[in-house]
Design a protein around this motif. Structure first.
Motif, PDB file in Angstrom:
ATOM      1  N   PRO A 214       2.805 -20.750 -41.068  1.00  0.00           N
ATOM      2  CA  PRO A 214       1.919 -21.076 -42.011  1.00  0.00           C
ATOM      3  C   PRO A 214       0.562 -21.112 -41.572  1.00  0.00           C
ATOM      4  O   PRO A 214       0.284 -21.578 -40.345  1.00  0.00           O
ATOM      5  CB  PRO A 214       2.322 -22.071 -42.909  1.00  0.00           C
ATOM      6  CG  PRO A 214       3.825 -22.400 -42.421  1.00  0.00           C
ATOM      7  CD  PRO A 214       3.773 -21.794 -40.802  1.00  0.00           C
ATOM      8  N   SER A 215      -0.635 -20.783 -42.311  1.00  0.00           N
ATOM      9  CA  SER A 215      -1.926 -20.685 -41.908  1.00  0.00           C
ATOM     10  C   SER A 215      -2.484 -22.090 -41.553  1.00  0.00           C
ATOM     11  O   SER A 215      -3.058 -22.068 -40.370  1.00  0.00           O
ATOM     12  CB  SER A 215      -2.775 -20.181 -42.861  1.00  0.00           C
ATOM     13  OG  SER A 215      -2.795 -20.991 -44.255  1.00  0.00           O
TER      14      SER A 215
ATOM     15  N   ALA B  53      -6.125 -29.107 -56.303  1.00  0.00           N
ATOM     16  CA  ALA B  53      -6.616 -28.095 -55.275  1.00  0.00           C
ATOM     17  C   ALA B  53      -5.389 -27.876 -54.558  1.00  0.00           C
ATOM     18  O   ALA B  53      -4.661 -28.763 -53.918  1.00  0.00           O
ATOM     19  CB  ALA B  53      -7.657 -28.543 -54.455  1.00  0.00           C
ATOM     20  N   VAL B  54      -4.796 -26.477 -54.665  1.00  0.00           N
ATOM     21  CA  VAL B  54      -3.668 -26.117 -54.038  1.00  0.00           C
ATOM     22  C   VAL B  54      -3.550 -24.818 -53.590  1.00  0.00           C
ATOM     23  O   VAL B  54      -4.622 -24.136 -53.423  1.00  0.00           O
ATOM     24  CB  VAL B  54      -2.430 -26.075 -55.046  1.00  0.00           C
ATOM     25  CG1 VAL B  54      -2.078 -27.525 -55.690  1.00  0.00           C
ATOM     26  CG2 VAL B  54      -2.924 -25.435 -56.243  1.00  0.00           C
ATOM     27  N   SER B  55      -2.752 -24.707 -52.834  1.00  0.00           N
ATOM     28  CA  SER B  55      -2.417 -23.120 -52.199  1.00  0.00           C
ATOM     29  C   SER B  55      -2.012 -22.105 -53.211  1.00  0.00           C
ATOM     30  O   SER B  55      -1.615 -22.428 -54.279  1.00  0.00           O
ATOM     31  CB  SER B  55      -1.524 -23.073 -51.071  1.00  0.00           C
ATOM     32  OG  SER B  55      -1.466 -21.811 -50.339  1.00  0.00           O
ATOM     33  N   THR B  56      -1.858 -20.923 -52.658  1.00  0.00           N
ATOM     34  CA  THR B  56      -1.607 -19.860 -53.731  1.00  0.00           C
ATOM     35  C   THR B  56      -0.089 -20.027 -54.275  1.00  0.00           C
ATOM     36  O   THR B  56       0.605 -20.755 -53.465  1.00  0.00           O
ATOM     37  CB  THR B  56      -1.665 -18.372 -52.880  1.00  0.00           C
ATOM     38  OG1 THR B  56      -1.055 -18.626 -51.723  1.00  0.00           O
ATOM     39  CG2 THR B  56      -3.059 -18.160 -52.667  1.00  0.00           C
TER      40      THR B  56
ATOM     41  N   THR C  28      -7.790 -23.000 -56.022  1.00  0.00           N
ATOM     42  CA  THR C  28      -6.864 -22.365 -55.305  1.00  0.00           C
ATOM     43  C   THR C  28      -7.262 -21.514 -53.909  1.00  0.00           C
ATOM     44  O   THR C  28      -8.188 -21.009 -53.901  1.00  0.00           O
ATOM     45  CB  THR C  28      -6.160 -21.244 -56.211  1.00  0.00           C
ATOM     46  OG1 THR C  28      -5.643 -21.811 -57.295  1.00  0.00           O
ATOM     47  CG2 THR C  28      -4.891 -20.681 -55.422  1.00  0.00           C
ATOM     48  N   SER C  29      -6.671 -21.771 -52.882  1.00  0.00           N
ATOM     49  CA  SER C  29      -7.120 -21.380 -51.625  1.00  0.00           C
ATOM     50  C   SER C  29      -5.957 -21.083 -50.733  1.00  0.00           C
ATOM     51  O   SER C  29      -4.925 -22.113 -50.528  1.00  0.00           O
ATOM     52  CB  SER C  29      -8.122 -22.041 -50.856  1.00  0.00           C
ATOM     53  OG  SER C  29      -8.323 -21.722 -49.468  1.00  0.00           O
ATOM     54  N   PHE C  30      -5.686 -20.205 -50.140  1.00  0.00           N
ATOM     55  CA  PHE C  30      -4.531 -19.734 -49.041  1.00  0.00           C
ATOM     56  C   PHE C  30      -4.584 -20.650 -48.031  1.00  0.00           C
ATOM     57  O   PHE C  30      -3.564 -21.286 -47.527  1.00  0.00           O
ATOM     58  CB  PHE C  30      -4.496 -18.297 -48.721  1.00  0.00           C
ATOM     59  CG  PHE C  30      -3.405 -17.863 -47.827  1.00  0.00           C
ATOM     60  CD1 PHE C  30      -2.027 -17.899 -48.228  1.00  0.00           C
ATOM     61  CD2 PHE C  30      -3.473 -17.913 -46.654  1.00  0.00           C
ATOM     62  CE1 PHE C  30      -1.006 -17.808 -47.086  1.00  0.00           C
ATOM     63  CE2 PHE C  30      -2.799 -17.509 -45.574  1.00  0.00           C
ATOM     64  CZ  PHE C  30      -1.413 -17.394 -46.072  1.00  0.00           C
ATOM     65  N   HIS C  31      -5.920 -21.211 -47.427  1.00  0.00           N
ATOM     66  CA  HIS C  31      -5.993 -21.826 -46.291  1.00  0.00           C
ATOM     67  C   HIS C  31      -6.299 -23.342 -46.605  1.00  0.00           C
ATOM     68  O   HIS C  31      -7.077 -23.447 -47.686  1.00  0.00           O
ATOM     69  CB  HIS C  31      -7.196 -21.412 -45.492  1.00  0.00           C
ATOM     70  CG  HIS C  31      -7.009 -20.118 -45.030  1.00  0.00           C
ATOM     71  ND1 HIS C  31      -6.163 -19.771 -43.941  1.00  0.00           N
ATOM     72  CD2 HIS C  31      -7.472 -18.834 -45.552  1.00  0.00           C
ATOM     73  CE1 HIS C  31      -6.337 -18.738 -43.629  1.00  0.00           C
ATOM     74  NE2 HIS C  31      -6.873 -17.755 -44.461  1.00  0.00           N
TER      75      HIS C  31
ATOM     76  N   ALA D 106     -12.207 -28.493 -49.113  1.00  0.00           N
ATOM     77  CA  ALA D 106     -13.556 -28.490 -49.433  1.00  0.00           C
ATOM     78  C   ALA D 106     -13.674 -29.018 -50.951  1.00  0.00           C
ATOM     79  O   ALA D 106     -14.656 -29.785 -51.174  1.00  0.00           O
ATOM     80  CB  ALA D 106     -14.052 -27.013 -49.334  1.00  0.00           C
ATOM     81  N   ALA D 107     -12.701 -28.575 -51.661  1.00  0.00           N
ATOM     82  CA  ALA D 107     -12.638 -29.415 -53.132  1.00  0.00           C
ATOM     83  C   ALA D 107     -12.502 -30.890 -53.134  1.00  0.00           C
ATOM     84  O   ALA D 107     -13.273 -31.609 -53.771  1.00  0.00           O
ATOM     85  CB  ALA D 107     -11.669 -28.695 -53.911  1.00  0.00           C
ATOM     86  N   LEU D 108     -11.684 -31.401 -52.115  1.00  0.00           N
ATOM     87  CA  LEU D 108     -11.600 -32.769 -51.882  1.00  0.00           C
ATOM     88  C   LEU D 108     -12.934 -33.344 -51.683  1.00  0.00           C
ATOM     89  O   LEU D 108     -13.076 -34.413 -52.133  1.00  0.00           O
ATOM     90  CB  LEU D 108     -10.446 -33.117 -51.022  1.00  0.00           C
ATOM     91  CG  LEU D 108      -9.040 -32.577 -51.349  1.00  0.00           C
ATOM     92  CD1 LEU D 108      -7.940 -33.054 -50.254  1.00  0.00           C
ATOM     93  CD2 LEU D 108      -8.707 -32.618 -52.592  1.00  0.00           C
TER      94      LEU D 108
END
Length: 300
Positions: A107-108, A194-197, A222-225, A231-233
């Protein structure tokens, strides 16, 4: 002849370092005696010998508990590195020569969290093996191993899911809610996430926990990384499900005191392609051993 480094200084036996490290990781002389295969009295004698050589106490005993002294904490990093270098030096000569390429997926977020240490140690002990790294989502990684497009992969899964049955469990730790220290994102209604895809096990685990608790929420970012979620946190715009081991200031773990339900554990699993070669087998063993070391550190 050039003077050897450390001439005149006492040489500490590797067994003393190993016993010291196991006690530090288990916080118990009795547990350590089982793991190193010595009697409790023999383990105590080893630590006494180590402390005599160094002229300091490395452990403080408080009733049935054991904690490291400041001097013990200073020694801990050296002990780990010395034992690691010894393992690498011996394996360089005693391990069978292995060459080839391993197509490895993860995973990334593993790219900065686990892989640097795993890859650097493997490169020193197996210089003839090239590791081709692919960073993707967990469901895709599992599928690519089954199709033979990857030789080996690490991926994350929630306990009890179909994905969790797709490989060997090499590491387990809790998922926790994370937000900004002193922030108020967790107080908003509905709760901003704020979660992944879609398809990410952490995202699914967080939503299941909130649904079960009947707590309203919305996916705000939403961000894959994981860096995009972080950043949102940091902007105090949302909370996110993260592994407990990665939480550090200025972020903090949130719990029932903040009105949030437990999320539960997650697994890191390893899957190996059928009929993989010696290079893949060697790398798979190295990865599994690396996570065993990490598990000891987390349990300590």
């Amino acid at each position: 002849m050039e003077k050897l480094p450390g001439s005149g200084m006492p040489l500490i036996d590797l067994d003393l370092y190993r016993t010291f490290l196991v006690i530090a990781e288990t916080s118990s002389f009795s547990k350590a005696s089982e793991l190193v295969g010595r009697t409790p009295s023999a383990v105590s004698m080893q630590i006494k010998k180590l402390e005599t050589m160094l002229g300091v106490a490395v452990f403080a005993r408080e009733g049935r508990t054991v904690r490291m002294t400041p001097e013990g904490e200073a020694l801990l990093g050296y002990a780990r590195r010395i034992l690691m270098l010894n393992e690498e030096a011996v394996s360089l000569f005693l391990s069978p020569e292995v060459e080839g390429e391993v197509r490895f997926g993860a995973p990334s977020d593993f790219g900065t969290r686990f892989l640097p240490n795993i890859l650097s140690r493997f490169a020193r002990s197996h210089p003839g093996v090239n590791v081709d790294v692919h960073l993707e989502g967990s469901p895709m990684l599992d599928e690519k191993v089954k199709k033979g497009e990857l030789d080996l992969a690490l991926f994350t899964a929630r306990p009890g899911t179909a994905l969790a049955r797709g490989g060997e469990i090499v590491f387990t730790e809790p998922l926790v809610w994370v937000g900004l220290e002193g922030g108020i994102a967790y107080e908003r209604d509905p709760l901003p996430l704020a979660v992944s895809t879609p398809g990410c096990p952490w995202r699914r685990a967080a939503r299941v926990a909130l649904d079960d608790a009947q707590k309203p929420y919305r996916v705000s970012y939403t961000s894959f990384h994981s860096a995009g979620q972080e950043a949102a946190l940091l902007a105090d715009l949302a909370v996110a499900p993260f592994p407990a081991s990665v939480v550090e200031a200025p972020l903090m773990a949130l719990d029932e005191r903040h009105g949030l339900p437990e999320i539960g554990d997650y697994h890191i699993l390893m899957a190996e392609r059928a009929h993989a070669g010696k290079a893949t087998h060697a790398f798979a063993k190295h990865v599994a051993d690396s996570f065993k070391d990490l598990s000891h550190g987390v349990s300590a």
